[in-house]
Design a protein around this motif. Structure first.
Motif, mmCIF file in Angstrom:
data_model
loop_
_atom_site.group_PDB
_atom_site.id
_atom_site.type_symbol
_atom_site.label_atom_id
_atom_site.label_comp_id
_atom_site.label_asym_id
_atom_site.label_seq_id
_atom_site.Cartn_x
_atom_site.Cartn_y
_atom_site.Cartn_z
ATOM 1 N N ALA A 69 0.731 -1.474 -0.061
ATOM 2 C CA ALA A 69 0.053 0.159 0.077
ATOM 3 C C ALA A 69 1.019 1.293 -0.034
ATOM 4 C CB ALA A 69 -0.896 0.009 1.149
ATOM 5 N N ARG A 70 2.052 1.257 0.821
ATOM 6 C CA ARG A 70 2.739 2.323 1.004
ATOM 7 C C ARG A 70 3.557 2.842 -0.198
ATOM 8 N NH1 ARG A 70 4.027 6.425 0.382
ATOM 9 N NH2 ARG A 70 5.580 7.696 1.474
ATOM 10 N N ASN A 72 2.521 1.812 -3.254
ATOM 11 C CA ASN A 72 1.696 1.792 -4.398
ATOM 12 C C ASN A 72 1.761 0.642 -5.569
ATOM 13 O OD1 ASN A 72 -0.068 3.997 -3.699
ATOM 14 N ND2 ASN A 72 1.706 5.252 -4.134
ATOM 15 N N ASP A 153 2.491 11.376 -4.644
ATOM 16 C CA ASP A 153 2.103 10.309 -3.534
ATOM 17 C C ASP A 153 0.528 10.747 -3.345
ATOM 18 O OD1 ASP A 153 2.718 8.166 -2.246
ATOM 19 O OD2 ASP A 153 2.551 9.531 -0.523
ATOM 20 N N SER A 154 0.257 11.955 -2.999
ATOM 21 C CA SER A 154 -1.029 12.187 -2.668
ATOM 22 C C SER A 154 -2.213 12.012 -3.378
ATOM 23 C CB SER A 154 -1.247 13.691 -2.257
ATOM 24 O OG SER A 154 -2.285 14.139 -1.485
ATOM 25 N N THR A 156 -1.804 9.655 -5.895
ATOM 26 C CA THR A 156 -2.068 8.045 -6.249
ATOM 27 C C THR A 156 -2.879 7.703 -4.931
ATOM 28 O OG1 THR A 156 -0.063 7.504 -5.186
ATOM 29 C CG2 THR A 156 -0.218 7.811 -7.474
ATOM 30 N N ARG A 157 -2.786 8.113 -3.649
ATOM 31 C CA ARG A 157 -3.533 7.525 -2.573
ATOM 32 C C ARG A 157 -4.872 8.164 -2.698
ATOM 33 N NH1 ARG A 157 -0.062 5.042 -0.145
ATOM 34 N NH2 ARG A 157 2.172 5.741 0.062
ATOM 35 N N HIS A 158 -5.227 9.244 -3.230
ATOM 36 C CA HIS A 158 -6.637 9.741 -3.250
ATOM 37 C C HIS A 158 -7.490 8.944 -4.705
ATOM 38 C CE1 HIS A 158 -4.890 12.108 -0.225
ATOM 39 N NE2 HIS A 158 -5.759 11.700 0.467
#
Length: 159
Positions: A69-70, A72, A153-154, A156-158
């Protein structure tokens, strides 16, 4: 709605096109530089192994799901990479203190040693490449690259 508006770009913002081109070129030249570098230190770890070891060194032991998860990445991809790292003695598995049924992975001293060798070789390489840049310019580049990575990063996480 115009294409510029749909992508968050201000109409006529040519800097975004330049950024896109420069980032694409950076990725291509970064990989070409890594392959062309004569130092064996750059090749003691592949890129995936280096990223995994750097993350584990910074974040501490993790289970494969958290690591995937971290970073991706798909869990099966990380599982294959972790298996190869374990086979090479670069990571170790231990019972997960939060869940006795699972395991966490952490770098071994050999893994940390190899990661540090690659990191030092890369630092020397960038030192050579940026030797004629002022310390202020190098610091500005580091700051802006960090901001770009955080934004990527933000995003891809959202998604």
């Amino acid at each position: 709605m115009s294409d510029d508006h749909a992508t968050g770009a201000a109409p006529g913002d040519s800097s975004l096109g330049r950024i896109e081109t420069e980032v694409a070129l950076l990725m291509r030249l970064g990989e070409a530089t890594r392959r062309a570098t004569g130092s064996a230190e750059h090749r003691v770890l592949d890129r995936a192994a280096y990223v995994i070891l750097r993350h584990l060194d910074a974040a501490g032991p993790q289970n494969v799901s958290a690591l995937a998860a971290r970073l991706n990445l798909d869990g099966s991809t990380v599982t294959r990479q972790v298996s190869a790292l374990q086979r090479d003695g670069l990571i170790a598995r231990a019972p997960d203190p939060a869940d006795g049924r699972g395991t966490v992975i952490s770098p071994t001293p050999a893994g940390l040693h190899r990661m540090a060798a690659v990191q030092a070789a890369r630092t020397r390489l960038y030192g050579d490449i940026l030797a004629d840049w002022t310390p202020t310019d190098r610091d500005t580049l580091a700051t802006l690259l960090s901001r770009l990575n955080q934004a990527l990063d933000s995003r891809t996480r959202h998604r």
